[in-house]
Design a protein around this motif. Sequence first.
Motif, short mmCIF file in Angstrom:
data_model
loop_
_atom_site.label_atom_id
_atom_site.label_comp_id
_atom_site.label_asym_id
_atom_site.label_seq_id
_atom_site.Cartn_x
_atom_site.Cartn_y
_atom_site.Cartn_z
N UNK A 71 24.24 -24.21 -33.16
CA UNK A 71 23.42 -23.03 -32.91
C UNK A 71 23.31 -22.72 -31.41
N UNK A 72 23.32 -23.76 -30.58
CA UNK A 72 23.25 -23.56 -29.13
C UNK A 72 24.47 -22.83 -28.59
N UNK A 73 25.57 -22.89 -29.29
CA UNK A 73 26.82 -22.27 -28.84
C UNK A 73 26.93 -20.80 -29.24
N UNK A 74 26.04 -20.34 -30.07
CA UNK A 74 26.11 -18.94 -30.51
C UNK A 74 25.71 -18.00 -29.38
N UNK A 75 26.32 -16.82 -29.31
CA UNK A 75 25.96 -15.87 -28.25
C UNK A 75 24.51 -15.40 -28.40
N UNK A 76 23.90 -15.14 -27.26
CA UNK A 76 22.51 -14.68 -27.23
C UNK A 76 22.50 -13.18 -26.98
N UNK A 77 21.93 -12.39 -27.88
CA UNK A 77 21.86 -10.93 -27.69
C UNK A 77 21.04 -10.59 -26.44
N UNK A 78 21.40 -9.51 -25.73
CA UNK A 78 20.69 -9.15 -24.50
C UNK A 78 19.16 -9.07 -24.63
N UNK A 79 18.59 -8.48 -25.70
CA UNK A 79 17.12 -8.45 -25.78
C UNK A 79 16.50 -9.85 -25.87
N UNK A 80 17.21 -10.76 -26.54
CA UNK A 80 16.71 -12.13 -26.65
C UNK A 80 16.83 -12.83 -25.29
N UNK A 81 17.92 -12.58 -24.56
CA UNK A 81 18.07 -13.17 -23.23
C UNK A 81 16.95 -12.69 -22.31
N UNK A 82 16.58 -11.42 -22.44
CA UNK A 82 15.46 -10.90 -21.64
C UNK A 82 14.17 -11.65 -21.99
N UNK A 83 13.95 -11.94 -23.27
CA UNK A 83 12.76 -12.69 -23.70
C UNK A 83 12.82 -14.12 -23.16
N UNK A 84 14.00 -14.73 -23.17
CA UNK A 84 14.15 -16.09 -22.62
C UNK A 84 13.81 -16.10 -21.14
N UNK A 85 14.32 -15.12 -20.41
CA UNK A 85 14.04 -15.03 -18.97
C UNK A 85 12.54 -14.85 -18.72
#
Length: 108
Positions: A71-85
Motif C-alpha cells: 500500500x505504501x507503494x501506491x501513488x498518492x492523489x494530489x488532494x491527499x498529498x495536500x492533506x499529508x503536507x
Amino acid sequence: MGESRLGTYIVQHRYRVDSGERDRFWRVMATLRAHQLDLGVAAFEVWQDANEPALIVETVSYDSWSHCRMLEKRPVPPPVQEAIDEFGRLVVGGWDGIDSHAWDPCEF
C-alpha cells in the motif's frame, strides 16, 4: 503469529496537535482516513487522550507487513498529498514530533 480483529500488522503513531488547530486537524484527518480505507487497510482508528486531548494516537492495521509495504507503494492523489503536507504542519514538532511503532499480535 497471533490473531487480532485489527489485522496481523499494526502501525501506531503518537503525536500532539495544538489545541488552536484541532478543527483543522480533524478535517485533514478525515481526508487521510478516507484515503487509507480506500486503499484497503484492515482498520484505521484515531484516539485522543481523555485527560490530554492534544495527545493523539493513530492506529493503522494491515493484513500483513507485506500488505503495508504494498500500500505504501501506491501513488498518492494530489488532494491527499495536500492533506499529508497539511498534517505535517499541524503536528506539534512537524514530522519529527511523531513517535511511530509497529506491532505484531501475540499468541497465548
